[in-house]
Design an enzyme around this catalytic site. Structure first.
Site, mmCIF file in Angstrom:
data_model
loop_
_atom_site.group_PDB
_atom_site.id
_atom_site.type_symbol
_atom_site.label_atom_id
_atom_site.label_comp_id
_atom_site.label_asym_id
_atom_site.label_seq_id
_atom_site.Cartn_x
_atom_site.Cartn_y
_atom_site.Cartn_z
ATOM 1 N N HIS A 114 -18.087 99.054 45.480
ATOM 2 C CA HIS A 114 -18.155 98.971 44.014
ATOM 3 C C HIS A 114 -19.326 98.079 43.635
ATOM 4 O O HIS A 114 -19.454 96.974 44.159
ATOM 5 C CB HIS A 114 -16.844 98.381 43.475
ATOM 6 C CG HIS A 114 -16.865 98.062 42.017
ATOM 7 N ND1 HIS A 114 -17.287 98.962 41.059
ATOM 8 C CD2 HIS A 114 -16.506 96.940 41.342
ATOM 9 C CE1 HIS A 114 -17.177 98.405 39.857
ATOM 10 N NE2 HIS A 114 -16.720 97.169 40.013
ATOM 11 N N HIS B 289 -22.220 97.000 40.198
ATOM 12 C CA HIS B 289 -22.577 97.106 38.785
ATOM 13 C C HIS B 289 -24.084 97.335 38.698
ATOM 14 O O HIS B 289 -24.766 96.727 37.879
ATOM 15 C CB HIS B 289 -22.167 95.836 38.036
ATOM 16 C CG HIS B 289 -20.695 95.695 37.858
ATOM 17 N ND1 HIS B 289 -20.050 95.916 36.669
ATOM 18 C CD2 HIS B 289 -19.716 95.382 38.751
ATOM 19 C CE1 HIS B 289 -18.745 95.720 36.818
ATOM 20 N NE2 HIS B 289 -18.525 95.402 38.080
ATOM 21 N N ASP C 253 -28.692 117.057 47.571
ATOM 22 C CA ASP C 253 -28.577 116.687 48.977
ATOM 23 C C ASP C 253 -27.339 115.828 49.242
ATOM 24 O O ASP C 253 -26.826 115.799 50.363
ATOM 25 C CB ASP C 253 -29.811 115.893 49.416
ATOM 26 C CG ASP C 253 -31.023 116.775 49.674
ATOM 27 O OD1 ASP C 253 -30.849 117.989 49.850
ATOM 28 O OD2 ASP C 253 -32.148 116.229 49.697
ATOM 29 N N HIS D 136 -17.224 100.916 32.728
ATOM 30 C CA HIS D 136 -17.176 99.934 33.815
ATOM 31 C C HIS D 136 -18.401 100.105 34.715
ATOM 32 O O HIS D 136 -19.461 99.567 34.402
ATOM 33 C CB HIS D 136 -15.848 100.082 34.568
ATOM 34 C CG HIS D 136 -15.566 99.008 35.554
ATOM 35 N ND1 HIS D 136 -14.349 98.881 36.183
ATOM 36 C CD2 HIS D 136 -16.331 98.007 36.048
ATOM 37 C CE1 HIS D 136 -14.378 97.846 37.015
ATOM 38 N NE2 HIS D 136 -15.580 97.309 36.952
ATOM 39 N N TYR E 223 -29.597 120.320 58.812
ATOM 40 C CA TYR E 223 -30.488 119.165 58.680
ATOM 41 C C TYR E 223 -30.261 118.174 59.819
ATOM 42 O O TYR E 223 -29.133 117.944 60.230
ATOM 43 C CB TYR E 223 -30.223 118.475 57.340
ATOM 44 C CG TYR E 223 -31.112 117.295 57.058
ATOM 45 C CD1 TYR E 223 -32.369 117.465 56.498
ATOM 46 C CD2 TYR E 223 -30.707 116.003 57.359
ATOM 47 C CE1 TYR E 223 -33.209 116.398 56.236
ATOM 48 C CE2 TYR E 223 -31.526 114.915 57.100
ATOM 49 C CZ TYR E 223 -32.778 115.120 56.548
ATOM 50 O OH TYR E 223 -33.587 114.037 56.293
#
Length: 231
Positions: free
Chosen positions: A94, A96, A119, A168, A226
Protein backbone atom coordinates in the site's frame (compact mmCIF):
# COMPACT_ATOMS: atom_id res chain seq x y z
CA UNK A 1 10.30 -16.99 13.06
CA UNK A 2 10.18 -16.63 9.26
CA UNK A 3 13.58 -14.95 8.98
CA UNK A 4 13.71 -15.05 5.18
CA UNK A 5 10.23 -13.58 4.83
CA UNK A 6 11.02 -10.86 7.38
CA UNK A 7 14.05 -9.87 5.30
CA UNK A 8 12.03 -9.90 2.06
CA UNK A 9 9.29 -7.75 3.59
CA UNK A 10 11.82 -5.24 4.86
CA UNK A 11 13.49 -5.08 1.44
CA UNK A 12 10.11 -4.52 -0.26
CA UNK A 13 9.37 -1.64 2.10
CA UNK A 14 12.78 -0.10 1.40
CA UNK A 15 12.26 -0.52 -2.35
CA UNK A 16 9.16 1.67 -2.10
CA UNK A 17 11.31 4.41 -0.57
CA UNK A 18 14.06 4.01 -3.17
CA UNK A 19 11.51 4.31 -5.98
CA UNK A 20 10.02 7.48 -4.53
CA UNK A 21 6.63 5.94 -3.74
CA UNK A 22 6.82 6.63 0.00
CA UNK A 23 7.63 9.72 2.04
CA UNK A 24 8.14 9.79 5.81
CA UNK A 25 6.33 6.69 7.16
CA UNK A 26 3.52 6.51 4.59
CA UNK A 27 2.77 3.14 3.07
CA UNK A 28 3.46 -0.46 4.01
CA UNK A 29 4.30 -3.87 2.60
CA UNK A 30 3.58 -7.35 3.89
CA UNK A 31 4.17 -10.94 2.90
CA UNK A 32 2.37 -14.14 3.77
CA UNK A 33 3.60 -17.63 4.56
CA UNK A 34 0.81 -19.89 3.35
CA UNK A 35 2.63 -22.86 4.89
CA UNK A 36 2.42 -21.31 8.36
CA UNK A 37 -0.75 -19.25 7.88
CA UNK A 38 1.12 -16.15 9.03
CA UNK A 39 1.60 -12.59 7.79
CA UNK A 40 4.77 -10.51 8.15
CA UNK A 41 4.17 -6.76 8.03
CA UNK A 42 5.97 -3.46 8.58
CA UNK A 43 5.55 -1.89 12.04
CA UNK A 44 3.45 1.26 12.40
CA UNK A 45 5.09 4.68 12.23
CA UNK A 46 8.71 3.55 12.35
CA UNK A 47 11.07 5.52 10.04
CA UNK A 48 12.19 3.30 7.18
CA UNK A 49 15.89 4.04 7.68
CA UNK A 50 15.72 2.61 11.20
CA UNK A 51 13.88 -0.63 10.45
CA UNK A 52 15.52 -4.03 10.65
CA UNK A 53 14.14 -7.51 9.85
CA UNK A 54 13.62 -8.04 13.59
CA UNK A 55 11.23 -5.07 13.64
CA UNK A 56 8.80 -6.78 11.26
CA UNK A 57 5.65 -7.97 13.04
CA UNK A 58 4.21 -11.46 12.58
CA UNK A 59 0.45 -11.98 12.84
CA UNK A 60 -2.00 -14.69 11.97
CA UNK A 61 -4.49 -14.17 9.14
CA UNK A 62 -7.03 -12.73 11.55
CA UNK A 63 -4.59 -9.97 12.49
CA UNK A 64 -3.59 -11.33 15.92
CA UNK A 65 0.06 -10.71 16.82
CA UNK A 66 2.12 -13.88 17.00
CA UNK A 67 5.59 -12.37 17.33
CA UNK A 68 7.00 -8.86 17.47
CA UNK A 69 7.78 -6.07 19.93
CA UNK A 70 6.20 -3.24 17.89
CA UNK A 71 2.66 -2.47 16.80
CA UNK A 72 1.90 -3.62 13.25
CA UNK A 73 0.94 -1.26 10.46
CA UNK A 74 -2.46 0.37 10.91
CA UNK A 75 -3.48 -1.19 7.56
CA UNK A 76 -2.94 -4.74 8.82
CA UNK A 77 -6.63 -5.62 8.73
CA UNK A 78 -6.80 -4.66 5.04
CA UNK A 79 -3.79 -6.83 4.22
CA UNK A 80 -5.06 -9.94 6.00
CA UNK A 81 -8.52 -9.52 4.45
CA UNK A 82 -6.88 -9.67 1.02
CA UNK A 83 -4.82 -12.73 1.98
CA UNK A 84 -7.95 -14.53 3.14
CA UNK A 85 -9.89 -13.59 -0.01
CA UNK A 86 -7.16 -14.17 -2.62
CA UNK A 87 -5.25 -17.40 -1.86
CA UNK A 88 -3.07 -17.00 -4.96
CA UNK A 89 -1.33 -13.86 -3.69
CA UNK A 90 1.76 -13.80 -1.47
CA UNK A 91 2.35 -10.10 -0.85
CA UNK A 92 0.47 -6.82 -0.47
CA UNK A 93 1.77 -3.26 -0.82
CA UNK A 94 0.00 0.00 0.00
CA UNK A 95 1.39 3.40 -0.96
CA UNK A 96 0.24 6.98 -1.27
CA UNK A 97 2.25 7.54 -4.45
CA UNK A 98 1.39 10.86 -6.07
CA UNK A 99 -0.26 10.00 -9.39
CA UNK A 100 -2.03 6.80 -8.37
CA UNK A 101 -3.40 8.52 -5.28
CA UNK A 102 -4.64 11.43 -7.41
CA UNK A 103 -6.70 9.01 -9.51
CA UNK A 104 -8.08 7.42 -6.32
CA UNK A 105 -8.99 10.85 -4.95
CA UNK A 106 -10.71 11.70 -8.24
CA UNK A 107 -12.68 8.42 -7.95
CA UNK A 108 -11.46 7.48 -11.43
CA UNK A 109 -10.21 4.15 -12.70
CA UNK A 110 -7.01 4.32 -14.73
CA UNK A 111 -7.87 3.52 -18.37
CA UNK A 112 -5.72 1.18 -20.45
CA UNK A 113 -4.47 3.80 -22.91
CA UNK A 114 -1.52 1.82 -24.23
CA UNK A 115 0.48 -1.35 -24.48
CA UNK A 116 2.66 -0.55 -21.45
CA UNK A 117 -0.47 -0.68 -19.31
CA UNK A 118 -1.70 -3.85 -21.07
CA UNK A 119 1.59 -5.59 -20.33
CA UNK A 120 0.61 -5.57 -16.65
CA UNK A 121 -3.19 -5.18 -16.45
CA UNK A 122 -5.80 -6.84 -18.62
CA UNK A 123 -7.98 -3.73 -18.60
CA UNK A 124 -8.28 -0.57 -16.48
CA UNK A 125 -7.01 -0.34 -12.92
CA UNK A 126 -10.33 -0.23 -11.04
CA UNK A 127 -11.45 2.05 -8.25
CA UNK A 128 -13.71 1.03 -5.37
CA UNK A 129 -16.96 2.64 -4.35
CA UNK A 130 -16.53 5.12 -1.47
CA UNK A 131 -16.95 3.63 1.99
CA UNK A 132 -20.15 4.52 3.81
CA UNK A 133 -20.07 6.50 7.05
CA UNK A 134 -20.91 3.30 8.94
CA UNK A 135 -18.04 1.42 7.27
CA UNK A 136 -15.62 4.23 8.11
CA UNK A 137 -16.70 4.49 11.73
CA UNK A 138 -16.63 0.74 12.38
CA UNK A 139 -13.67 -1.50 11.42
CA UNK A 140 -12.38 1.01 8.86
CA UNK A 141 -9.31 -0.94 7.79
CA UNK A 142 -11.19 -4.24 7.54
CA UNK A 143 -13.94 -2.54 5.56
CA UNK A 144 -11.33 -1.12 3.20
CA UNK A 145 -10.42 -4.72 2.47
CA UNK A 146 -14.09 -5.56 1.98
CA UNK A 147 -14.42 -2.71 -0.53
CA UNK A 148 -11.43 -3.98 -2.52
CA UNK A 149 -12.71 -7.56 -2.49
CA UNK A 150 -16.16 -6.39 -3.56
CA UNK A 151 -14.68 -4.43 -6.48
CA UNK A 152 -12.61 -7.44 -7.55
CA UNK A 153 -15.63 -9.76 -7.74
CA UNK A 154 -15.44 -11.81 -10.93
CA UNK A 155 -11.87 -10.68 -11.66
CA UNK A 156 -8.62 -12.64 -11.44
CA UNK A 157 -6.37 -11.05 -8.78
CA UNK A 158 -3.17 -11.75 -10.69
CA UNK A 159 -4.63 -10.35 -13.95
CA UNK A 160 -5.58 -7.17 -12.10
CA UNK A 161 -3.02 -6.89 -9.28
CA UNK A 162 -4.10 -3.51 -7.90
CA UNK A 163 -7.16 -1.49 -6.93
CA UNK A 164 -7.51 2.20 -6.14
CA UNK A 165 -9.43 2.76 -2.92
CA UNK A 166 -11.78 5.70 -3.44
CA UNK A 167 -10.57 8.84 -1.70
CA UNK A 168 -7.57 6.96 -0.35
CA UNK A 169 -4.79 5.38 -2.42
CA UNK A 170 -3.69 2.19 -4.23
CA UNK A 171 -3.36 -1.30 -2.82
CA UNK A 172 -1.26 -3.69 -4.91
CA UNK A 173 -0.42 -7.38 -4.65
CA UNK A 174 1.48 -10.19 -6.31
CA UNK A 175 2.73 -13.74 -5.96
CA UNK A 176 5.28 -12.44 -3.45
CA UNK A 177 5.87 -9.22 -1.56
CA UNK A 178 8.67 -8.42 -4.01
CA UNK A 179 6.20 -8.80 -6.88
CA UNK A 180 3.72 -6.58 -5.05
CA UNK A 181 6.35 -3.84 -4.66
CA UNK A 182 7.13 -4.14 -8.38
CA UNK A 183 3.43 -3.74 -9.13
CA UNK A 184 3.23 -0.62 -6.97
CA UNK A 185 6.04 0.96 -8.99
CA UNK A 186 4.28 0.06 -12.25
CA UNK A 187 0.92 1.40 -11.04
CA UNK A 188 2.47 4.77 -10.25
CA UNK A 189 4.12 4.90 -13.67
CA UNK A 190 0.88 3.98 -15.44
CA UNK A 191 -1.05 6.55 -13.43
CA UNK A 192 1.40 9.26 -14.43
CA UNK A 193 1.32 8.26 -18.11
CA UNK A 194 -2.49 8.18 -18.13
CA UNK A 195 -2.63 11.66 -16.62
CA UNK A 196 -0.24 12.99 -19.27
CA UNK A 197 -2.15 11.22 -22.04
CA UNK A 198 -5.32 13.06 -21.06
CA UNK A 199 -3.42 16.32 -20.72
CA UNK A 200 -2.23 15.96 -24.33
CA UNK A 201 -5.58 14.70 -25.64
CA UNK A 202 -8.54 14.99 -23.28
CA UNK A 203 -10.58 12.80 -25.68
CA UNK A 204 -8.07 9.92 -25.66
CA UNK A 205 -9.65 6.46 -25.71
CA UNK A 206 -8.41 3.11 -24.42
CA UNK A 207 -6.59 0.88 -26.90
CA UNK A 208 -8.49 -1.80 -28.78
CA UNK A 209 -9.26 -5.12 -27.15
CA UNK A 210 -7.14 -6.86 -29.80
CA UNK A 211 -4.05 -4.80 -28.98
CA UNK A 212 -4.67 -5.05 -25.23
CA UNK A 213 -5.05 -8.85 -25.45
CA UNK A 214 -1.98 -9.25 -27.64
CA UNK A 215 0.28 -7.47 -25.16
CA UNK A 216 -1.24 -8.89 -22.02
CA UNK A 217 -1.27 -12.53 -23.03
CA UNK A 218 2.22 -12.57 -24.48
CA UNK A 219 3.38 -11.96 -20.89
CA UNK A 220 0.68 -13.78 -18.92
CA UNK A 221 -1.13 -17.11 -19.08
CA UNK A 222 -0.42 -20.44 -20.78
CA UNK A 223 0.40 -18.88 -24.18
CA UNK A 224 2.96 -16.37 -22.80
CA UNK A 225 6.07 -15.99 -24.98
CA UNK A 226 7.86 -13.07 -23.29
CA UNK A 227 11.21 -13.74 -21.63
CA UNK A 228 13.30 -16.90 -21.51
CA UNK A 229 12.07 -20.42 -20.98
CA UNK A 230 13.12 -22.03 -17.72
CA UNK A 231 14.94 -25.31 -18.12
Amino acid sequence: MLEALRAEVLEANLELVRRGLVIFTFGNASGVSREHGLCVIKPSGVPYERMTPADMVITDLEGRIVEGHLRPSSDLDTHVALYRAFPEIGGVVHTHSRHATAWAQALREIPCFGTTHADYFHGPIPVTEPLSAAEIESDYEANTGVAIIRRMKGMEPLACPAVLVAGHAPFCWGKSVSDAAHTAVIVEELAGMAFETLAINHAAQPISQALRDKHHFRKHGPTATYGQAVG
